[in-house]
Design an enzyme around this catalytic site. Structure first.
Site, PDB file in Angstrom:
ATOM      1  N   GLU A  71     -39.675   9.868 -15.493  1.00  0.00           N
ATOM      2  CA  GLU A  71     -40.310  10.887 -15.045  1.00  0.00           C
ATOM      3  C   GLU A  71     -39.615  12.378 -15.710  1.00  0.00           C
ATOM      4  O   GLU A  71     -38.708  12.372 -15.730  1.00  0.00           O
ATOM      5  CB  GLU A  71     -40.240  11.189 -13.763  1.00  0.00           C
ATOM      6  CG  GLU A  71     -41.016  12.585 -12.944  1.00  0.00           C
ATOM      7  CD  GLU A  71     -40.576  12.488 -11.403  1.00  0.00           C
ATOM      8  OE1 GLU A  71     -41.531  13.259 -10.667  1.00  0.00           O
ATOM      9  OE2 GLU A  71     -39.432  12.034 -10.857  1.00  0.00           O
TER      10      GLU A  71
ATOM     11  N   LYS B  49     -49.370  13.618  -9.536  1.00  0.00           N
ATOM     12  CA  LYS B  49     -48.494  13.272  -8.601  1.00  0.00           C
ATOM     13  C   LYS B  49     -49.145  13.605  -7.123  1.00  0.00           C
ATOM     14  O   LYS B  49     -49.137  15.009  -6.889  1.00  0.00           O
ATOM     15  CB  LYS B  49     -47.184  13.625  -8.854  1.00  0.00           C
ATOM     16  CG  LYS B  49     -45.979  13.129  -7.802  1.00  0.00           C
ATOM     17  CD  LYS B  49     -44.646  13.360  -8.293  1.00  0.00           C
ATOM     18  CE  LYS B  49     -43.652  13.193  -7.437  1.00  0.00           C
ATOM     19  NZ  LYS B  49     -42.222  13.281  -7.842  1.00  0.00           N
TER      20      LYS B  49
ATOM     21  N   CYS C 285     -42.696   8.780  -9.159  1.00  0.00           N
ATOM     22  CA  CYS C 285     -41.480   8.899  -8.232  1.00  0.00           C
ATOM     23  C   CYS C 285     -41.800   9.076  -6.741  1.00  0.00           C
ATOM     24  O   CYS C 285     -41.820   7.895  -6.145  1.00  0.00           O
ATOM     25  CB  CYS C 285     -40.814  10.382  -8.697  1.00  0.00           C
ATOM     26  SG  CYS C 285     -39.165  10.430  -8.409  1.00  0.00           S
TER      27      CYS C 285
END
Length: 283
Positions: free
Chosen positions: A43, A116, A154
């Site tokens: 990431e 995200k 993540c």
């Protein structure tokens, strides 16, 4: 669609974006040379993990997808090597900022962008200062040999809903680029084993291979614990790295076998969506 070879990169990064891109590029080349058709970097590999502090000056590092150095470099590399590279980056979209991922295909084109969905906020991981919650919804993309690739970023990896949603969209493999390590508020808390267990749990409960790429090294007192890995659909570890080493892991996955195992387990046959309404309600 039978077998597909995938790779994860585990690296330490500086605040020199060009040096970081060069390091990632060298390791992508190594992975491709070992047969990888999809290569997953960690990431936000463009720099150090800047979300440990709130600094308004860092918003200047965000760029639109079509102008971001990391994305442009991976597009050129993917086209040269004829591979897929899911590329995490700090995206600017007008006045808005996202923690985003561009799925780059073997022609060097951006097949789509995922933003995200779950944004953490805590000591050392103050992402809500920088990023809006993603507005793309979960996404999957066409991969090599008609495989379907799902990617969470993540903090998304902790949520079973993320994995299950991508599976219901047809994912054959789940990828999770990550930046996670020490917890500044509690030196006794080591989440490395929890981090791995969460994703191995997704592999088992969805009967799907999982690929996770983390960073390593210490950045301003925050140590990232690596332990990147690839599992098969049973949650068995096929390849892994330790807490400190930089490098590439590669594994070949039999997706036809995984599909057969998935059907035999019956997890999707026995689902009861009529009972799951509570999952979509606020606490």
């Amino acid at each position: 669609m039978t077998e597909i070879t995938v790779a994860a990169l585990q690296l330490a990064f500086s605040n020199d974006i060009d040096a970081n891109i060069a390091k990632v590029s060298a390791h992508v080349r190594e992975a491709a040379g070992r047969g990888a058709q999809v290569v997953l970097p960690p990431e936000l590999f463009e720099g150090e993990y800047f979300c440990r502090v709130e600094d308004e000056g860092l918003f200047a590092n965000a760029k639109p997808t079509a102008e971001h150095k990391a994305v442009l470099a991976m597009q050129a590399l993917a086209a040269e090597l004829k591979i897929h590279i899911p590329t995490s980056f700090f995206e600017a979209d007008g006045p808005h900022h996202y923690n985003s991922l561009a799925m780059i295909d073997p022609d060097g084109r951006i097949a789509g962008v995922y933003r995200k969905s779950h944004i953490p906020d805590g000591p050392g991981y103050e992402e809500k200062f920088y990023f809006r919650p993603g507005n793309t919804g979960f996404k999957v993309w066409n991969g090599p040999d008609k495989a379907t690739l799902g990617v969470g970023v993540c903090w998304d990896q902790w949520y079973p809903e993320t994995a299950r949603a991508m599976m219901l969209m047809g994912a054959d493999i789940l990828f999770y680029p990550t930046a996670i390590g020490s917890e500044p508020h509690d030196e006794s808390l080591d989440t490395a084993r929890l981090w791995r267990r969460a994703m191995v749990g997704h592999a088992v409960s969805n009967v799907v291979p999982v690929v996770a790429a983390n960073r390593v090294g210490t950045e301003h007192g925050q140590t990232f614990y690596g332990t990147s890995f690839i599992t098969n659909e049973r949650g068995d570890i096929l390849a892994e790295l330790d807490r400190e080493e930089e490098g590439v892991i590669v594994a070949t996955l039999d997706l036809a076998l995984a599909k057969r195992h998935r059907a035999a387990f019956g997890f999707f046959r026995d689902r009861r969506p009529d009972l799951y309404g509570r999952l979509a309600q606020d606490i």
